[in-house]
Write an enzyme that holds these catalytic residues in place. Structure first.
Site, short mmCIF file in Angstrom:
data_model
loop_
_atom_site.label_atom_id
_atom_site.label_comp_id
_atom_site.label_asym_id
_atom_site.label_seq_id
_atom_site.Cartn_x
_atom_site.Cartn_y
_atom_site.Cartn_z
N SER A 1 0.90 -1.19 -0.07
CA SER A 1 0.05 0.01 0.13
C SER A 1 0.90 1.36 0.02
CB SER A 1 -0.92 0.11 1.24
OG SER A 1 -1.39 1.28 1.46
N TYR B 1 -2.22 -1.37 10.50
CA TYR B 1 -2.21 -1.54 8.78
C TYR B 1 -0.85 -1.15 8.36
CZ TYR B 1 -3.88 -1.05 4.16
OH TYR B 1 -4.08 -1.05 2.65
#
Length: 314
Positions: A147, A164
């Site tokens: 990401s 995350y």
């Protein structure tokens, strides 16, 4: 690497989003698929869509598996070998992911570890399980989806985003380290690091149903929104829940990059042997900004500049 009809691709998180888009594009080319996801219904829909457009004889198998559970991943691997009568695979897409686990300081340990385990250990367990099958192939490629939060651990200066981000940084580092490891020990196997920006997926909707937030969770969301300047201090809890739910819908439906566009970018990278893939113009802009001034990347002024760079003009 050439992607050709008759090859076998293993794909995690194949029920929705980028996973479904990858499955549709691969199966349309006649690539056999082995999909896993935590949602049997979503995978069944993906499978039906794939078979409707795929050449005759294209196989699409599905398996319900939580990639954070190593035994479930091993069962998925064994099912792939059995259902496809395969002793090797050609492509492995480690795509499954989830959001959550914002604050390490104040958040719950279970939520934090759930997010980290899916987003990092899901990649690790699947790589451990399937890499020998890639090495056994004449040619292969492992595609790991990180990401932009794998190089910028932030959603802004007032929003903790630790689980995350930590997991996606781990995916990035692991994939970059694999470049040398594979070149030395399995030069016929490539790897691709994917770092999407804002892509229209259901990750926020799939992570939790905001309409079911507890009063304590609503209080956290309300405080965060008030701090950001939103006039929500006096709204009832159910209104906050509906606002959060709508945000998740808007994240999916109003993204600058579609899941199909992201899948095309990823597969083009595989075909052209590119190992570092930024998905979306926003990912390109953020990468340039972080590289230009990394020490300022977590300051309020950086976040303001980032918002300004992504605000439509005219």
């Amino acid at each position: 690497m050439q992607i050709e009809a008759g090859q076998l691709a293993v794909l995690t998180g194949g029920g929705t989003g980028i996973g479904r888009a990858l499955a549709l594009q691969l199966s349309a080319q006649g690539v056999h698929l082995a999909l896993c996801d935590v949602s049997a219904a979503a995978m069944a829909e993906t499978r039906s869509l794939c078979l409707a457009a795929a050449p005759a004889g294209t196989r699409v198998s599905t398996c319900v598996a939580d990639v954070s559970d190593e035994q479930a991943v091993l069962a998925f691997r064994d099912a792939v070998r059995a259902e496809h009568a395969a002793d090797h695979i050609h492509l492995l897409f480690n795509n499954a992911g989830t959001a959550g686990g914002g604050s390490f300081v104040t958040g719950g340990r279970a939520d934090w570890e759930r997010t980290f385990n899916v987003d990092w250990f899901g990649v690790y367990f699947c790589a451990r399980a399937f890499l020998p099958l890639l090495v056994a192939s004449p040619v292969g490629c492992i595609v790991n989806v990180s990401s932009v939060n794998g190089f910028w651990a932030s959603l802004g200066p007032d929003v903790p985003h630790t689980a995350y981000s930590a997991a996606k940084f781990a995916v990035k580092g692991f994939t970059e380290a694999l470049l040398t490891d594979l070149r030395v020990n399995a030069p016929h196997v490539g790897c691709v690091l994917v770092m999407p920006g804002h892509v229209g997926t259901s990750i926020a909707l799939n992570t939790y149903d905001a309409r079911q937030l507890t009063p304590e969770q609503v209080a956290v969301m309300r405080a965060r929104m008030v701090k950001a300047g939103a006039p929500v201090a006096d709204l009832p809890d159910d209104a906050i829940r509906q606002l959060m739910h709508q945000r998740a819908i808007d994240f999916r439906d109003k993204a600058p990059t579609t899941a199909d566009q992201a899948a095309t970018t990823i597969l083009d990278a595989v075909r052209t042997d590119r190992w570092r893939v930024l998905v979306g113009d926003d990912a390109q802009r953020l990468d340039a900004m972080v590289r230009a001034d990394p020490e300022a990347a977590y300051e309020p002024a950086f976040a303001a500049a980032w918002r300004d760079a992504n605000t439509p003009r005219g």
